[in-house]
Design a protein around this motif. Structure first.
Motif, short mmCIF file in Angstrom:
data_model
loop_
_atom_site.label_atom_id
_atom_site.label_comp_id
_atom_site.label_asym_id
_atom_site.label_seq_id
_atom_site.Cartn_x
_atom_site.Cartn_y
_atom_site.Cartn_z
N ASP A 193 0.84 -1.17 0.00
CA ASP A 193 0.00 0.00 0.00
C ASP A 193 0.89 1.25 0.00
O ASP A 193 0.45 2.34 0.27
CB ASP A 193 -0.82 -0.04 1.30
N VAL A 194 2.18 1.03 -0.27
CA VAL A 194 3.16 2.11 -0.15
C VAL A 194 3.51 2.61 -1.54
O VAL A 194 3.84 1.82 -2.43
CB VAL A 194 4.43 1.61 0.56
N HIS A 195 3.44 3.93 -1.73
CA HIS A 195 3.68 4.47 -3.07
C HIS A 195 5.17 4.46 -3.41
O HIS A 195 6.03 4.37 -2.53
CB HIS A 195 3.09 5.87 -3.20
N VAL A 196 5.47 4.60 -4.70
CA VAL A 196 6.86 4.50 -5.16
C VAL A 196 7.69 5.69 -4.71
O VAL A 196 8.91 5.67 -4.85
CB VAL A 196 6.96 4.35 -6.69
N GLY A 197 7.05 6.70 -4.15
CA GLY A 197 7.81 7.84 -3.63
C GLY A 197 8.83 7.40 -2.60
O GLY A 197 9.88 8.02 -2.45
N LEU A 198 8.53 6.31 -1.91
CA LEU A 198 9.47 5.76 -0.93
C LEU A 198 10.78 5.42 -1.61
O LEU A 198 11.87 5.68 -1.09
CB LEU A 198 8.87 4.52 -0.27
N LEU A 199 10.66 4.85 -2.82
CA LEU A 199 11.83 4.46 -3.59
C LEU A 199 12.65 5.69 -3.98
O LEU A 199 13.88 5.68 -3.90
CB LEU A 199 11.35 3.75 -4.85
N PHE A 200 11.95 6.76 -4.39
CA PHE A 200 12.64 8.01 -4.73
C PHE A 200 13.50 8.46 -3.56
O PHE A 200 14.65 8.84 -3.72
CB PHE A 200 11.67 9.15 -5.05
N GLY A 201 12.90 8.40 -2.37
CA GLY A 201 13.60 8.85 -1.17
C GLY A 201 14.84 8.01 -0.91
O GLY A 201 15.92 8.53 -0.65
N LEU A 202 14.66 6.68 -1.01
CA LEU A 202 15.80 5.80 -0.74
C LEU A 202 16.92 6.06 -1.74
O LEU A 202 18.10 6.15 -1.37
CB LEU A 202 15.35 4.33 -0.84
N LEU A 203 16.55 6.21 -3.02
CA LEU A 203 17.57 6.44 -4.05
C LEU A 203 18.29 7.76 -3.83
O LEU A 203 19.50 7.85 -3.97
CB LEU A 203 16.93 6.40 -5.44
N PHE A 204 17.52 8.79 -3.48
CA PHE A 204 18.13 10.11 -3.27
C PHE A 204 19.10 10.05 -2.09
O PHE A 204 20.18 10.65 -2.11
CB PHE A 204 17.05 11.17 -3.04
N CYS A 205 18.73 9.30 -1.05
CA CYS A 205 19.61 9.17 0.11
C CYS A 205 20.91 8.47 -0.30
O CYS A 205 22.01 8.89 0.08
CB CYS A 205 18.93 8.37 1.22
N LEU A 206 20.78 7.40 -1.09
CA LEU A 206 21.97 6.69 -1.55
C LEU A 206 22.84 7.60 -2.39
O LEU A 206 24.06 7.67 -2.21
CB LEU A 206 21.55 5.47 -2.39
N PHE A 207 22.19 8.33 -3.30
CA PHE A 207 22.91 9.27 -4.15
C PHE A 207 23.65 10.29 -3.30
O PHE A 207 24.83 10.58 -3.52
CB PHE A 207 21.91 9.95 -5.10
N GLY A 208 22.97 10.82 -2.29
CA GLY A 208 23.58 11.80 -1.42
C GLY A 208 24.78 11.23 -0.69
O GLY A 208 25.83 11.87 -0.59
N TYR A 209 24.64 9.99 -0.25
CA TYR A 209 25.74 9.36 0.49
C TYR A 209 26.96 9.20 -0.40
O TYR A 209 28.08 9.55 -0.03
CB TYR A 209 25.28 8.00 1.02
N VAL A 210 26.73 8.67 -1.61
CA VAL A 210 27.85 8.46 -2.53
C VAL A 210 28.49 9.79 -2.89
O VAL A 210 29.71 9.94 -2.87
CB VAL A 210 27.36 7.72 -3.80
N LEU A 211 27.64 10.77 -3.18
CA LEU A 211 28.15 12.08 -3.56
C LEU A 211 29.02 12.69 -2.47
O LEU A 211 30.10 13.21 -2.74
CB LEU A 211 26.98 13.02 -3.87
N ILE A 212 28.56 12.60 -1.25
CA ILE A 212 29.26 13.28 -0.16
C ILE A 212 30.51 12.52 0.26
O ILE A 212 31.55 13.11 0.53
CB ILE A 212 28.32 13.47 1.05
N TYR A 213 30.41 11.19 0.31
CA TYR A 213 31.52 10.44 0.89
C TYR A 213 32.42 9.74 -0.12
O TYR A 213 33.46 9.24 0.23
CB TYR A 213 30.99 9.41 1.90
N HIS A 214 32.01 9.68 -1.38
CA HIS A 214 32.82 8.93 -2.33
C HIS A 214 33.12 9.68 -3.63
O HIS A 214 33.39 9.06 -4.64
CB HIS A 214 32.14 7.59 -2.65
N THR A 215 33.02 11.00 -3.61
CA THR A 215 33.43 11.76 -4.80
C THR A 215 34.31 12.93 -4.35
O THR A 215 34.27 13.33 -3.19
CB THR A 215 32.23 12.36 -5.56
N THR A 216 35.09 13.44 -5.30
CA THR A 216 35.93 14.58 -4.94
C THR A 216 35.07 15.80 -4.66
O THR A 216 35.41 16.64 -3.82
CB THR A 216 36.91 14.92 -6.09
N PHE A 217 33.93 15.88 -5.36
CA PHE A 217 33.01 16.99 -5.10
C PHE A 217 32.57 16.99 -3.64
O PHE A 217 32.63 18.01 -2.94
CB PHE A 217 31.78 16.85 -6.02
#
Lengths: 359, 374, 308
Positions: A197-221
């Motif tokens: 009963d959970v909308h796919v927006g949950l997935l957007f959130g999870l992906l954005f969090c992962l993206f944020g983590y990689v961006l912050i901790y695993h890129t020179t940026f």
């Protein structure tokens, strides 16, 4: 290598010991608080567990409520990497929701593929939310205006403009007693995750969090951003483009908040109305701080707070506690957690003195 | 069952349309089964339930049910018009075993109540707002009251009391329900003295205490001497007006105790009576129509008892009109009616009775109202 | 037609009257926060403190029958929140801005929780002082019907300004705010000075909150504050940490808030949401105009984190 990995793991554990300690300490404090209010704390925690995780229904309830928090938390957590305290998530969400509806309505009649229109809606929402928070970043960078205060003032202003538009030029004349924009066509609404009963927006959130983590901790940026957060003067001396970094990171944070607005209209409300202003942006601040601004840690913390929100109703109905009980618990958690920052570096799995001697 | 919950012809017709269209009808054995095992009723409020206003009126209705045998009431307040209300309804059904739910805020209906009504066809939803239409699930009932009848009576009383012939109305948003109250109040007042005007201030939201107080003071500075309002909690407007030495007409619930000197009368909901009627019908196994509306005649709304400042002439005139409302043959919106821009909105000879659907989408302020809907 | 309707003249009058009515909470919060920030700390939690003060003041007045006791209780509740902020901030690594946000949430939540029984009852309100006796216009008389807290606020601003410049205490607070090292060298404990300064700020914010619940609009409800506490903190920055500036900024802000309803009362009904947001736009605009990225704000305490 194994030793280094082990040390890193230990360091991570050590970093998370203070917040875990803070959670237990606040549970004890909150227990004492409800006991003073004449309610059995054990019963409170039992009900909270039931309401948050006790059944498949409760778990889905928790997930639903966590979904927007994943995104609004990033609105605070990403700029925090640069040492900024942004509290404008609510404004970003509202701006994003309106942009998503406006673009969805504008594009829906053109016969474009649904996925493309949805993608455009998400982009528009992220651009709108990003613009709001980026503006606060710009003010900080160019005029030295404190971003905490400007992002909050911007939120108040964005909400006023939002209401003026939704109940003015974009109002659907058929939305009689609940002023709102026209509804998005059903085809544009986001679906549910299969079997739930959970909308796919949950997935957007999870992906954005992962993206944020990689961006912050695993890129020179991300590394550059964290250097700015650690010491802006040194970063400038090292030749880092501080201004550009501030603008990009605040825009990304705002984009996360804006996407939360798109999810709220495209998965739940179907149209933009004052119901969009539900406080997700403000809860996101709490999530970000509890997660110590780590995008990956945002995920479990959002579930924890989603669970607290999901169980709040049960506390009202079964124990007669006021709805503000949840706010009190959140407040205690927040204060205790910040105070526990002082313990950082004082928990060690091995005795540091012994290590020095060995070395 | 002697409860006199009468239904308008239109809502009865709509109920029949739905029935014949083969919608999921309220199953009859439901009521009998409940009478034996007890019925859990869930109430959901959008704000605090002791706000001296909208939510309190509903909570009083809920409180009246608590004393009935076999009825268990479970309540949740401050529930937002988001996924939160959907989950609260579902939680009441799944965890509390509620079979009857009163989501009392207008904004809960679409999409939340509709979604839950489709998902749980054996649960009865009684939504406050009057939004049900044929084709929507038959268990998603929606009711509302013609509270503007009581506003019309308040207008009559206000007109008699006002010395400066200026009435003030502090309102939240220019939506049809609010406009209808403003217009009925004004038409009532102008039926006494056509020179009277009503000045309106929209605060923009349902609960903004400081803004409401400012609006009241601004109006008082413009010479307004009788106030009423349509916001969630009239407490601030009534108290501020009392402080300025003005008279007041209440809304939602009685605020007589807040303004002992200036309180004239007020338009109140009578949910105690309406809800008891619903429960009795459901326990008796009756099928309720989708759309349920009522006014003074049905006892859905009532007026506050007159305050000491109401002169005898006002009482007798208001009582006389009330007596015409009670059999249901008084029409407020009888043409010709012009709006405050001079355009005719209801032509001469046209009479829009309370159930007329045209009134539901009102988007004008009648002649004599100072203010605009934009 | 009616001799006693002011028409368009009502707008400036309503703005002035609104400034007098609405600005008092801003006085108290901003003056208190001015002292806190001069000592080198910022307390964003004053929004929660204000709400807590409004609730405890109203509750105490209800139970004791005395609004004056209510003010005192509100101030004490606020002072306790200030002390909590100061104590936690004196721990190493604890950030004052973040802790302020946390206390905003905690104060609001606690006030809502404890305030439930006080939404209904009516508390005795604060009396008002009639300064408009000389006027025959009822509007002017009503506008000049002021509260003793308003007068206290007017008196406090120059008093604080004088105190900062001339008293020993004022000097200590300013020194701690400009350089905690220097203060320490002089034998003053920055933490202790900040504790007192933050407790004072909390006390003032609590009293400001009690004005809302006990005088205007004069009732306790959960929607009582629409961000007055947090905007007052912003006011301090654009008042450049000058108590007299705080006073004028508060009046300006109160007047801007009254503009929306006043314009509607004379028939300007378009865009009321935007008029309602006018105070926030004004604050932001002044912040933008008065700040600069190159130099520090004139008068800014050097230890203050928001301006760094």
């Amino acid at each position: 290598m194994v030793e280094a990995g082990g040390r890193r793991f230990e360091a991570m554990i050590e970093a998370f010991l203070p917040p875990v300690f803070a959670v237990f300490f606040s549970m004890a404090l909150f227990g004492a608080f409800v006991a003073l209010a004449g309610v059995d704390p054990i019963e409170v925690y039992r009900l909270m567990a039931t309401g948050a995780f006790g059944s498949w229904f409760s778990v889905q309830n928790t997930l639903q409520r966590a979904a927007p928090l994943l995104l609004t938390a990033l609105c605070t957590a990403l700029p925090a990497q640069m040492g900024m305290v942004v509290i404008g998530g609510e404004g970003a969400l509202v701006a994003g929701g309106l942009a998503a509806v406006a673009s969805g309505l504008a594009l829906s009649g053109l016969g474009l593929p649904v996925l493309l229109v949805q993608f455009a809606m998400a982009l528009a929402a992220m651009a709108a939310g990003g613009a709001v928070i980026c503006f606060a970043g710009m003010l900080r960078q160019m005029r030295g205006v404190n971003e905490t205060i400007s992002s909050l003032l911007l939120t108040y202003i964005v909400i006023a403009v939002f209401k003026q538009i939704v109940e003015g030029v974009m109002r659907d004349p058929a939305s009689l007693n609940k002023p709102a924009t026209r509804a998005l066509p059903d085809s544009l609404m986001l679906g549910m995750l299969p079997g739930t009963d959970v909308h796919v927006g949950l997935l957007f959130g999870l992906l954005f969090c992962l993206f944020g983590y990689v961006l912050i901790y695993h890129t020179t940026f991300g590394f550059a951003a964290r250097v700015v957060g650690g010491n802006p003067r040194a970063a400038r001396l090292a030749g880092l483009p501080v201004g550009r970094l501030v603008l990009i990171v605040t825009a990304l944070g705002g984009a996360a908040g804006g996407l939360a607005g798109m999810v709220e209209v495209a998965a739940i409300q179907g149209r933009a109305s004052a119901a969009l202003i539900a406080g997700y942006g403000f809860s996101g601040i709490l999530v970000a701080f509890l997660a110590r601004q780590n995008p990956l840690a945002v995920i479990p913390v959002a579930f924890l707070l989603g669970g607290i929100a999901a169980s709040g109703g049960l506390l009202q109905r079964r124990l007669g506690l006021p709805d503000a009980t949840v706010l009190v618990l959140q407040g205690i958690l927040f204060v205790t957690l910040l105070a526990s920052e002082t313990l950082t570096g004082r928990f060690h799995l091995r005795r540091p003195t012994a290590e020095v001697k060995e070395a | 069952m002697s409860h006199d919950f009468q239904l308008s012809r239109r809502s009865l017709l709509m109920g029949m349309v739905a029935g014949s269209a083969g919608m999921l009808a309220q199953s009859v054995p439901f009521g009998r089964a409940l009478a034996a095992s007890g019925l859990t009723v869930g109430f959901i409020y959008v704000g605090p339930r002791d706000d001296y206003g909208y939510n309190q009126a509903h909570a009083q209705g809920a409180a009246a049910l608590k004393s009935l045998p076999g009825i268990k009431v479970t309540e949740e307040e401050n529930v937002a018009e988001t996924i939160a209300v959907e989950k609260t309804m579902e939680s009441m059904i799944n965890l509390d075993g509620a079979k009857l739910i009163f989501p009392t805020s207008f904004g809960y209906f679409d999409p939340f109540v509709l979604k839950m009504a489709r998902k749980y066809p054996d649960v009865t939803f009684m939504h406050c707002g009057g939004l049900w239409k044929p084709g929507l699930p038959a268990n998603a009932h929606s009711y509302f009251g013609y509270i503007d009848e009581a506003e019309y009576l308040s207008g009559i009383v206000a007109a008699h009391v006002s010395k400066k012939k200026k009435l003030g109305f502090v309102a939240a948003k220019p939506i049809p329900q609010v406009l209808r109250n403003i217009n009925s109040f004004t038409l009532g007042a102008r039926s006494v003295d056509p020179a009277i005007t009503t000045q309106v201030i929209f605060t923009g939201d349902w609960s903004l205490p400081v803004k409401e107080a400012e609006a009241t003071n601004s109006l008082a500075d413009q010479g307004v001497d009788v106030f009423t309002c349509h916001v969630d909690s009239p407490k601030v407007v009534i108290e501020t007006a009392e402080h300025r030495g003005a008279f007041t007409c209440g809304y939602h619930a009685s605020q007589a105790t807040l303004a002992p000197k200036g309180y004239l009368t007020g338009a109140e909901w009578n949910w105690e009576k309406v809800y008891a009627g619903f429960i009795a019908d459901i326990l008796a196994g009756k099928t309720l129509p989708g759309l349920i509306r009522g006014g003074l005649k049905e006892g859905t709304v009532r007026t506050s008892p007159y305050g000491a400042a109401v002169p005898a002439a006002a009482r007798s005139q208001a009582d006389a009109v009330k007596a015409k409302f009670e059999p249901g043959d008084f029409v407020i919106y009888k043409g010709p009616i012009k709006d405050n821009k001079g355009q005719t909105v209801i032509a001469g000879g046209v009479s829009q009775g309370q159930t007329d659907i045209a009134l539901e989408s009102m988007n004008y302020l009648v002649e004599g109202v100072v203010g605009s809907v934009a | 037609m009616e001799s006693d309707a002011l028409g368009w003249w009502g707008v400036p009058l309503a703005v002035i009257a609104g400034a007098i009515r609405v600005s008092t909470p801003f006085f108290f919060v901003s003056l208190g926060e001015c002292v806190t920030e001069r000592s080198g700390r910022i307390n964003l939690g004053l929004e929660g403190t204000l709400v807590m003060g409004a609730m405890s003041g109203y509750g105490t007045a209800c139970l004791s029958g005395s609004p004056w006791l209510g003010i005192l209780a509100a101030g004490c509740a606020g002072g306790l929140f200030g002390i909590l902020h100061a104590l936690l901030c004196s721990l190493p690594r604890v950030n004052d801005i973040a802790l302020g946000i946390a206390l905003m949430l905690f104060g609001t939540g606690l006030a809502f929780f404890l305030g439930k029984p006080f939404i209904q009852p009516k508390a005795p309100g604060l009396p008002s002082i009639d300064l408009g006796w000389w006027s025959s216009l009822p509007q002017v008389r009503s506008a000049l019907e002021v509260n003793v807290l308003f007068l206290a606020g007017i008196a406090a601003a120059p008093l604080l300004a004088w105190g900062f410049r001339n008293s020993r205490w004022g000097m200590i607070v300013r020194m701690v705010g400009d350089s905690s090292d220097a203060a320490r060298a002089m034998g003053y404990s920055p933490d202790r000075v900040r504790l007192l300064a933050t407790a004072f700020g909390g006390f003032m914010a609590g009293v400001g909150g009690s004005f809302l619940s006990l005088y205007y609009p004069g009732a306790w409800s959960e929607s009582l504050s629409s961000g007055q506490g947090i905007t007052a903190v912003a006011l301090v920055i654009f008042a450049r940490w000058n108590p007299l500036g705080c006073f004028w900024a508060s009046l300006l802000f109160g007047g801007a808030g009254a503009l929306g309803p006043a314009l509607q009362s004379v028939g300007v009904t378009e865009g009321y949401y935007l008029f309602n947001a006018a105070p926030y736009m004004l604050t932001l605009l002044i912040l933008i105009l008065s700040s600069s990225s190159r130099r520090r704000l004139a008068g800014a305490p050097a230890e203050l984190s928001v301006t760094r």
